[in-house]
Design a protein around this motif. Sequence first.
Motif, PDB file in Angstrom:
ATOM      1  N   ASN A   1      -1.442   7.046 -18.739  1.00  0.00           N
ATOM      2  CA  ASN A   1      -0.820   7.180 -17.418  1.00  0.00           C
ATOM      3  C   ASN A   1       0.597   6.622 -17.429  1.00  0.00           C
ATOM      4  O   ASN A   1       1.495   7.172 -16.791  1.00  0.00           O
ATOM      5  CB  ASN A   1      -1.623   6.401 -16.358  1.00  0.00           C
ATOM      6  CG  ASN A   1      -2.962   7.050 -16.058  1.00  0.00           C
ATOM      7  OD1 ASN A   1      -3.239   8.149 -16.545  1.00  0.00           O
ATOM      8  ND2 ASN A   1      -3.798   6.384 -15.288  1.00  0.00           N
TER       9      ASN A   1
ATOM     10  N   HIS B   1       3.575   0.796 -11.637  1.00  0.00           N
ATOM     11  CA  HIS B   1       2.474   1.081 -12.558  1.00  0.00           C
ATOM     12  C   HIS B   1       2.301  -0.054 -13.562  1.00  0.00           C
ATOM     13  O   HIS B   1       1.184  -0.454 -13.887  1.00  0.00           O
ATOM     14  CB  HIS B   1       2.698   2.424 -13.266  1.00  0.00           C
ATOM     15  CG  HIS B   1       1.477   2.884 -13.990  1.00  0.00           C
ATOM     16  ND1 HIS B   1       1.264   2.613 -15.318  1.00  0.00           N
ATOM     17  CD2 HIS B   1       0.368   3.539 -13.557  1.00  0.00           C
ATOM     18  CE1 HIS B   1       0.096   3.109 -15.668  1.00  0.00           C
ATOM     19  NE2 HIS B   1      -0.473   3.686 -14.614  1.00  0.00           N
TER      20      HIS B   1
ATOM     21  N   TYR C   1      -4.949   4.162 -18.939  1.00  0.00           N
ATOM     22  CA  TYR C   1      -3.803   3.543 -18.248  1.00  0.00           C
ATOM     23  C   TYR C   1      -2.556   3.631 -19.128  1.00  0.00           C
ATOM     24  O   TYR C   1      -1.457   3.810 -18.642  1.00  0.00           O
ATOM     25  CB  TYR C   1      -4.052   2.071 -17.900  1.00  0.00           C
ATOM     26  CG  TYR C   1      -5.351   1.819 -17.180  1.00  0.00           C
ATOM     27  CD1 TYR C   1      -5.965   2.831 -16.434  1.00  0.00           C
ATOM     28  CD2 TYR C   1      -5.982   0.583 -17.236  1.00  0.00           C
ATOM     29  CE1 TYR C   1      -7.158   2.612 -15.791  1.00  0.00           C
ATOM     30  CE2 TYR C   1      -7.180   0.361 -16.580  1.00  0.00           C
ATOM     31  CZ  TYR C   1      -7.770   1.387 -15.875  1.00  0.00           C
ATOM     32  OH  TYR C   1      -8.957   1.175 -15.245  1.00  0.00           O
TER      33      TYR C   1
ATOM     34  N   TRP D   1     -13.316 -11.036  -1.564  1.00  0.00           N
ATOM     35  CA  TRP D   1     -12.719 -11.482  -2.836  1.00  0.00           C
ATOM     36  C   TRP D   1     -12.672 -13.012  -2.799  1.00  0.00           C
ATOM     37  O   TRP D   1     -12.079 -13.586  -1.874  1.00  0.00           O
ATOM     38  CB  TRP D   1     -11.292 -10.938  -2.978  1.00  0.00           C
ATOM     39  CG  TRP D   1     -11.207  -9.543  -3.502  1.00  0.00           C
ATOM     40  CD1 TRP D   1     -12.073  -8.524  -3.253  1.00  0.00           C
ATOM     41  CD2 TRP D   1     -10.188  -9.003  -4.370  1.00  0.00           C
ATOM     42  NE1 TRP D   1     -11.657  -7.384  -3.910  1.00  0.00           N
ATOM     43  CE2 TRP D   1     -10.495  -7.657  -4.598  1.00  0.00           C
ATOM     44  CE3 TRP D   1      -9.041  -9.521  -4.962  1.00  0.00           C
ATOM     45  CZ2 TRP D   1      -9.725  -6.813  -5.391  1.00  0.00           C
ATOM     46  CZ3 TRP D   1      -8.260  -8.682  -5.754  1.00  0.00           C
ATOM     47  CH2 TRP D   1      -8.604  -7.359  -5.980  1.00  0.00           C
TER      48      TRP D   1
ATOM     49  N   TYR E   1      -3.454   4.533  -6.959  1.00  0.00           N
ATOM     50  CA  TYR E   1      -4.887   4.223  -6.835  1.00  0.00           C
ATOM     51  C   TYR E   1      -5.710   5.516  -6.774  1.00  0.00           C
ATOM     52  O   TYR E   1      -6.710   5.670  -7.464  1.00  0.00           O
ATOM     53  CB  TYR E   1      -5.161   3.438  -5.551  1.00  0.00           C
ATOM     54  CG  TYR E   1      -4.971   1.938  -5.601  1.00  0.00           C
ATOM     55  CD1 TYR E   1      -4.203   1.308  -6.572  1.00  0.00           C
ATOM     56  CD2 TYR E   1      -5.577   1.124  -4.638  1.00  0.00           C
ATOM     57  CE1 TYR E   1      -4.037  -0.078  -6.571  1.00  0.00           C
ATOM     58  CE2 TYR E   1      -5.420  -0.252  -4.641  1.00  0.00           C
ATOM     59  CZ  TYR E   1      -4.650  -0.848  -5.606  1.00  0.00           C
ATOM     60  OH  TYR E   1      -4.500  -2.202  -5.596  1.00  0.00           O
TER      61      TYR E   1
ATOM     62  N   TYR F   1       0.814  -1.226   0.000  1.00  0.00           N
ATOM     63  CA  TYR F   1       0.000   0.000   0.000  1.00  0.00           C
ATOM     64  C   TYR F   1       0.842   1.267   0.000  1.00  0.00           C
ATOM     65  O   TYR F   1       0.387   2.299  -0.482  1.00  0.00           O
ATOM     66  CB  TYR F   1      -1.041  -0.029   1.130  1.00  0.00           C
ATOM     67  CG  TYR F   1      -2.219  -0.892   0.704  1.00  0.00           C
ATOM     68  CD1 TYR F   1      -3.078  -0.462  -0.306  1.00  0.00           C
ATOM     69  CD2 TYR F   1      -2.412  -2.159   1.222  1.00  0.00           C
ATOM     70  CE1 TYR F   1      -4.115  -1.265  -0.760  1.00  0.00           C
ATOM     71  CE2 TYR F   1      -3.454  -2.973   0.781  1.00  0.00           C
ATOM     72  CZ  TYR F   1      -4.294  -2.511  -0.217  1.00  0.00           C
ATOM     73  OH  TYR F   1      -5.320  -3.304  -0.682  1.00  0.00           O
TER      74      TYR F   1
HETATM   75  C1  LIG Z   1      -9.402  -4.417  -3.331  1.00  0.00           C
HETATM   76  C2  LIG Z   1      -8.236  -4.226  -3.891  1.00  0.00           C
HETATM   77  C3  LIG Z   1      -8.029  -3.096  -4.879  1.00  0.00           C
HETATM   78  C4  LIG Z   1      -9.081  -3.074  -5.973  1.00  0.00           C
HETATM   79  C5  LIG Z   1      -8.952  -1.922  -6.955  1.00  0.00           C
HETATM   80  C6  LIG Z   1      -9.296  -0.612  -6.281  1.00  0.00           C
HETATM   81  C7  LIG Z   1      -7.573  -1.877  -7.654  1.00  0.00           C
HETATM   82  C8  LIG Z   1      -7.227  -3.212  -8.332  1.00  0.00           C
HETATM   83  C9  LIG Z   1      -6.356  -2.883  -9.546  1.00  0.00           C
HETATM   84  C10 LIG Z   1      -6.120  -1.393  -9.466  1.00  0.00           C
HETATM   85  C11 LIG Z   1      -5.701  -0.621 -10.674  1.00  0.00           C
HETATM   86  C12 LIG Z   1      -5.298  -1.211 -11.824  1.00  0.00           C
HETATM   87  C13 LIG Z   1      -4.792  -0.469 -12.977  1.00  0.00           C
HETATM   88  C14 LIG Z   1      -4.292   0.918 -12.588  1.00  0.00           C
HETATM   89  C15 LIG Z   1      -3.860   1.759 -13.815  1.00  0.00           C
HETATM   90  C16 LIG Z   1      -2.781   1.015 -14.601  1.00  0.00           C
HETATM   91  C17 LIG Z   1      -3.372   3.131 -13.371  1.00  0.00           C
HETATM   92  O1  LIG Z   1      -3.008   3.897 -14.503  1.00  0.00           O
HETATM   93  C18 LIG Z   1      -4.425   3.870 -12.581  1.00  0.00           C
HETATM   94  C19 LIG Z   1      -4.861   3.055 -11.368  1.00  0.00           C
HETATM   95  C20 LIG Z   1      -5.367   1.652 -11.758  1.00  0.00           C
HETATM   96  C21 LIG Z   1      -6.673   1.798 -12.530  1.00  0.00           C
HETATM   97  C22 LIG Z   1      -5.541   0.844 -10.437  1.00  0.00           C
HETATM   98  C23 LIG Z   1      -6.641   1.460  -9.572  1.00  0.00           C
HETATM   99  C24 LIG Z   1      -7.081   0.592  -8.399  1.00  0.00           C
HETATM  100  C25 LIG Z   1      -7.410  -0.848  -8.834  1.00  0.00           C
HETATM  101  C26 LIG Z   1      -8.596  -0.881  -9.772  1.00  0.00           C
HETATM  102  C27 LIG Z   1      -7.107  -5.215  -3.630  1.00  0.00           C
HETATM  103  C28 LIG Z   1      -5.726  -4.691  -3.603  1.00  0.00           C
HETATM  104  C29 LIG Z   1      -7.398  -6.228  -2.596  1.00  0.00           C
END
Ligand SMILES: C=C(CC[C@@H](C)[C@H]1CC[C@H]2C3=CC[C@H]4[C@H](C)[C@@H](O)CC[C@]4(C)[C@H]3CC[C@]12C)C(C)C
Length: 365
Positions: free
Chosen positions: A303, A324, A300, A229, A85, A78
């Motif tokens: 990004n 990333h 993405y 999950w 995130y 984290y």
């Molecule tokens: C519950 C958990 C986290 C769940 C989601 C909030 C996140 C899981 C995968 C994450 C992401 C993936 C791609 C990223 C992208 C490449 C980046 O440019 C911007 C952020 C992402 C979209 C990112 C965002 C959060 C998630 C969707 C787990 C850890 C138990």
Amino acid sequence: MDSLTLFFTGALVAVGIYWFLCVLGPAERKGKRAVDLSGGSISAEKVQDNYKQYWSFFRRPKEIETAEKVPDFVDTFYNLVTDIYEWGWGQSFHFSPSIPGKSHKDATRLHEEMAVDLIQAKPGQKILDVGCGVGGPMRAIASHSRANVVGITINEYQVNRARLHNKKAGLDALCEVVCGNFLQMPFDDNSFDGAYSIEATCHAPKLEEVYAEIYRVLKPGSMYVSYEWVTTEKFKAEDDEHVEVIQGIERGDALPGLRAYVDIAETAKKVGFEIVKEKDLASPPAKPWWTRLKMGRLAYWRNHIVVQILSAVGVAPKGTVDVHEMLFKTADYLTRGGETGIFSPMHMILCRKPESSSPPPEESS
Ligand SMILES: C=C(CC[C@@H](C)[C@H]1CC[C@H]2C3=CC[C@H]4[C@H](C)[C@@H](O)CC[C@]4(C)[C@H]3CC[C@]12C)C(C)C
Ligand SMILES: C[S@@+](CC[C@H](N)C(=O)[O-])C[C@H]1O[C@@H](n2cnc3c(N)ncnc32)[C@H](O)[C@@H]1O
């Protein structure tokens, strides 16, 4: 080139830059900016090493099985991902089913409000948020229910982010954040009127330990809801593609091992809970939760370019590009998990701590 061509070329370039930077921009207009990406509580020069350390857990799977090491490994994860995130997803670190005609923001909020409605939280009650992240759900839930919410997260950087957001939202009187391990919470027995966990207990090495701890701090008669999950009934351990997808999800999301959906209620009963309701919120007629993730692929990609540039000029810590890239791949595994139906991030279980405070079955035998 005549002046008209020059004008149109200039205008096209300007629109292109605006689209690249603003339309494909951060998840929330006033959210994290790319130039502020950090390694959480890890100093900038140590981000790359910590990323390598994170991966070394997966090279030695036995380490992950060693329960005591998991909270540290989750904490490192984290530190590495929290800013990304927030920048690319927002302040709620979870999924929600798509709702036709509603924005992602509204769909997210409704999914969070459902949790607190299920546990029937009342104004003034004390509700526990187990694994609270930077507090997106906590703020929605406090505003909706007017209950006092206490969140706990293992990650100190998230505690500071959550407190800052609570203050900015004017909700710091209702929302409190504590840094700690949800396997050994710094709270008294029978001290909460309700509890919820949204996509967080999947990080516990043994589900039984976190459920037992939640059971301990809840008042008799009060309720706990969790969005878990899980692998679903469609997952086949003998299918190589299924295994690849599930392992990809575990590696990219700091999971000590995904659980089968059948284990959730069993574990809750084992620690003493009564099961009030159990439902996979991802199953039809719910609309796909992974649509948002899949549709974001273009953003993405953009990004990734931004992160590469910021890292090359020394604005983002070295290692941010690796983190990333890991998330980029994880998004694909998660989407495949959703499309094949072998994985759900929202297996909902609603439980009650019985009124009579008899000890859980194992302890009484
Ligand atoms: C519950 C958990 C986290 C769940 C989601 C909030 C996140 C899981 C995968 C994450 C992401 C993936 C791609 C990223 C992208 C490449 C980046 O440019 C911007 C952020 C992402 C979209 C990112 C965002 C959060 C998630 C969707 C787990 C850890 C138990
Ligand atoms: C995917 S995030 C979800 C956060 C929040 N529920 C949300 O939906 O925005 C998982 C959260 O669980 C927390 N967590 C994981 N393991 C923990 C532990 N052992 N003790 C306390 N918090 C933990 C993480 O720090 C993180 O805040």
